[in-house]
Enzyme design. Structure first.
Site, PDB file in Angstrom:
ATOM      1  N   TYR A  23       8.276  -8.125  -7.632  1.00 48.81           N
ATOM      2  CA  TYR A  23       7.931  -6.914  -6.881  1.00 48.81           C
ATOM      3  C   TYR A  23       7.717  -5.748  -7.841  1.00 48.81           C
ATOM      4  O   TYR A  23       6.722  -5.018  -7.766  1.00 48.81           O
ATOM      5  CB  TYR A  23       9.060  -6.569  -5.886  1.00 48.81           C
ATOM      6  N   ASP A  42       9.524   0.684   5.141  1.00 46.60           N
ATOM      7  CA  ASP A  42      10.592   0.034   5.911  1.00 46.60           C
ATOM      8  C   ASP A  42      11.502   1.053   6.569  1.00 46.60           C
ATOM      9  O   ASP A  42      11.852   0.934   7.749  1.00 46.60           O
ATOM     10  CB  ASP A  42      11.431  -0.865   4.988  1.00 46.60           C
ATOM     11  N   THR A  66       0.831  -1.208   0.000  1.00 43.04           N
ATOM     12  CA  THR A  66       0.000   0.000   0.000  1.00 43.04           C
ATOM     13  C   THR A  66       0.867   1.260   0.000  1.00 43.04           C
ATOM     14  O   THR A  66       0.454   2.289  -0.520  1.00 43.04           O
ATOM     15  CB  THR A  66      -0.932   0.023   1.234  1.00 43.04           C
ATOM     16  N   ASP A  67       2.087   1.163   0.573  1.00 37.30           N
ATOM     17  CA  ASP A  67       2.893   2.386   0.766  1.00 37.30           C
ATOM     18  C   ASP A  67       3.158   3.136  -0.531  1.00 37.30           C
ATOM     19  O   ASP A  67       2.903   4.335  -0.628  1.00 37.30           O
ATOM     20  CB  ASP A  67       4.194   2.102   1.552  1.00 37.30           C
ATOM     21  N   SER A 114      14.236 -12.473   4.840  1.00 36.04           N
ATOM     22  CA  SER A 114      13.105 -13.086   5.543  1.00 36.04           C
ATOM     23  C   SER A 114      11.916 -12.142   5.612  1.00 36.04           C
ATOM     24  O   SER A 114      10.985 -12.357   6.377  1.00 36.04           O
ATOM     25  CB  SER A 114      13.516 -13.444   6.975  1.00 36.04           C
ATOM     26  N   SER A 118      13.228  -6.712   6.476  1.00 34.12           N
ATOM     27  CA  SER A 118      13.860  -5.452   6.092  1.00 34.12           C
ATOM     28  C   SER A 118      15.269  -5.244   6.613  1.00 34.12           C
ATOM     29  O   SER A 118      15.638  -4.137   7.011  1.00 34.12           O
ATOM     30  CB  SER A 118      13.008  -4.261   6.536  1.00 34.12           C
TER      31      SER A 118
HETATM   32  P1  NG1 Z   1      10.336  -5.844   2.022  1.00 36.03           P
HETATM   33  O1  NG1 Z   1       9.443  -6.848   2.594  1.00 36.03           O
HETATM   34  O2  NG1 Z   1      11.319  -5.323   3.017  1.00 36.03           O
HETATM   35  O3  NG1 Z   1      10.965  -6.282   0.766  1.00 36.03           O
HETATM   36  C1  NG1 Z   1       8.963  -4.184   0.401  1.00 36.03           C
HETATM   37  C2  NG1 Z   1       9.133  -2.674   0.212  1.00 36.03           C
HETATM   38  C3  NG1 Z   1       8.138  -1.882   1.090  1.00 36.03           C
HETATM   39  C4  NG1 Z   1       6.719  -2.380   0.884  1.00 36.03           C
HETATM   40  C5  NG1 Z   1       6.679  -3.910   1.057  1.00 36.03           C
HETATM   41  C6  NG1 Z   1       5.336  -4.520   0.771  1.00 36.03           C
HETATM   42  C7  NG1 Z   1      11.445  -2.045  -0.254  1.00 36.03           C
HETATM   43  C8  NG1 Z   1      12.723  -1.593   0.339  1.00 36.03           C
HETATM   44  N1  NG1 Z   1      10.471  -2.285   0.607  1.00 36.03           N
HETATM   45  O4  NG1 Z   1       9.390  -4.540   1.674  1.00 36.03           O
HETATM   46  O5  NG1 Z   1       8.232  -0.511   0.784  1.00 36.03           O
HETATM   47  O6  NG1 Z   1       6.230  -1.983  -0.382  1.00 36.03           O
HETATM   48  O7  NG1 Z   1       7.617  -4.561   0.195  1.00 36.03           O
HETATM   49  O8  NG1 Z   1       4.369  -4.013   1.623  1.00 36.03           O
HETATM   50  O9  NG1 Z   1      11.331  -2.167  -1.454  1.00 36.03           O
END
Ligand code: NG1
Length: 439
Positions: free
Chosen positions: A227, A175, A32-33, A127, A130
């Site tokens: 992603y 994060d 959502t961010d 994992s 973050s």
């Molecule tokens: P993680 O789970 O740390 O890969 C990523 C994005 C967040 C957010 C989440 C999903 C990065 C650094 N972080 O987090 O901003 O979008 O996925 O909610 O890309």
């Protein structure tokens, strides 16, 4: 302290600062961010630790205990060259460059001192906790400390969100904000554009338990592409929505979905749900999108920006993706009130629905994460869902403190019984912790 000692052994001098930057776990609001809708994470009691000392030149020498004390040296510059993709030092460079690009005009870089830094910590990598953002934040703080510069952590959180794009992900700011703004015994309800973090008290009778699926969600491999595809689908959905609004006589041009929730538009979540239902199909191919938009360049620019090939056979699931974003944002809003009223069972229900929506509409789960969620709910967790970007990584579970022992035993004897699953660090009982600080 171990990191201090290791610094001393490596650099033959005493560190002048120690920084700890925590990992985070997200309880609700996934992906959502970057769409401008809220999230509900907390900083955890696992950190990246950096011991450091300023140098009298403009070099950074970084040594990582996680990588057999590998030592990498680079110079402070406006455009720092990247190391090979996936290398740990790129996260250090991301944080350092994020600071430079925000505080230095052309020649001011000569006024900065470099630093020697030794990195260690206890956040399990890949994992979904973050560790990467914690490393970015810790590295930025190291450069600031070496130069005795202080900044409001809200400002830093905004810088760091963009700084992490250096490594190739097009993430949002959750994060870095959780890492910098975390508060002991509280979750953070974070809104974006502009960034605002509101601490929400955590119920003291419940623990937050993180279970590692053992499927590594490496942002350097398939998970990076997956992603970025989600990010591209959301941006394409935004163009289609702008087009729909324009054709329906409401020429609103939004930058991201969340803009509609704010003045002058002030949609409610129910309005948003209805709009998406009317405006968007579940999925499209590229040709359909280009023909609806009558703008090939806009669509191709998004794909290019997210490093997604313009493949005619690729389906872009714009309607489904936005359905998840809106319902998850709504669950975050509701959860804030539920937590303030200590209604943990209703909050846990929001988490369960969040997992279903991430699995079915955003399609970021995998069989191992689904299995872990099912087992957690059978074994005593009241709420369970995948956490973070998905495609592997961990689940987050809410367990009453009285049930922790039996929950852990049952998870060990079910999911983790299988020899191919991880055991070390596989179940983390964690608590909401303070954000990054120097100690
Ligand atoms: P993680 O789970 O740390 O890969 C990523 C994005 C967040 C957010 C989440 C999903 C990065 C650094 N972080 O987090 O901003 O979008 O996925 O909610 O890309």
């Amino acid at each position: 302290m171990e990191t201090e000692r290791s610094f001393q052994e490596s650099f033959q001098k005493t560190p002048t600062f120690i920084i700890r930057a925590p990992g985070r776990v997200n309880l609700l609001g996934e992906h959502t961010d970057y769409n401008g809708l809220p999230v509900l994470p907390m900083a955890i009691d696992r950190c990246i630790v950096i011991a450091g000392c300023a140098r009298d030149d403009q070099t950074i020498q970084a040594i990582s205990s996680h990588h057999q004390n590998e030592s990498i040296t680079f110079d402070l510059r406006h455009s720092i060259p990247k190391h090979t993709q996936g290398h740990w030092v790129n996260y250090v460079k991301a944080g350092i460059q994020g600071v430079i690009s925000n505080i230095c005009k052309d020649d001011q870089i000569n006024d900065l001192s470099g630093c020697d830094i030794f990195l260690s910590g206890d956040i399990p990598p890949a994992s979904g906790l973050s560790s990467s953002s914690a490393l970015v934040v810790a590295s930025a703080l190291a450069l600031l400390h070496a130069n005795q510069i202080t900044y409001d952590p809200h400002v830093l959180a905004e810088w760091m969100a963009e700084a992490e794009w250096f490594v190739g992900t097009r993430g949002g700011g959750m994060d870095q904000a959780a890492c910098l703004l975390g508060r002991a015994d509280h979750l953070l309800k974070i809104d974006f554009f502009p960034l605002k973090a509101n601490p929400v008290p955590w119920h003291p009778d419940y623990s937050v338990v993180i279970c590692d699926s053992g499927v590594q969600a490496k942002k350097t491999e398939g998970a990076l592409q997956a992603y970025n595809l989600r990010s591209a689908e959301c941006q394409l959905a935004k163009l289609l929505l702008n087009n729909y609004l324009d054709k329906s006589g409401k020429p609103i041009s939004i930058n991201r979905l969340g803009d509609l929730l704010h003045p002058p538009h002030s949609y409610t979540y129910d309005d948003l749900n209805q709009l998406i239902q009317h405006a968007l199909q579940d999925s499209y191919d590229l040709e359909e999108i280009i023909s609806i938009l009558a703008n090939e360049k806009a669509a191709l620019d998004i794909l290019n920006d997210c490093s997604i090939p313009a493949d005619a056979n690729q389906q872009f699931h714009c309607g489904k993706r936005y359905r998840h974003i809106v319902t998850d944002g709504q669950r975050v809003e509701q959860s804030q009130d539920l937590l303030l009223n200590q209604d943990m069972h209703s909050f846990a229900k929001c988490m369960r629905l969040g997992h279903q929506s991430a699995r079915d509409d955003f399609e970021i789960s995998c069989p191992e994460l689904d299995q872990l969620v099912e087992l957690a709910l059978q074994n005593g967790a009241i709420g369970a869902r995948l956490t973070g970007a998905g495609f592997g990584g961990s689940t987050v579970n809410i367990v009453h403190k009285k049930q922790i022992e039996s929950f852990t035993e049952k998870m060990q004897s079910t999911y983790y019984q299988d020899q191919s699953k991880p055991t070390k660090n596989s179940i983390l009982i964690t608590k909401p912790s303070n954000g990054a600080e120097s100690v």
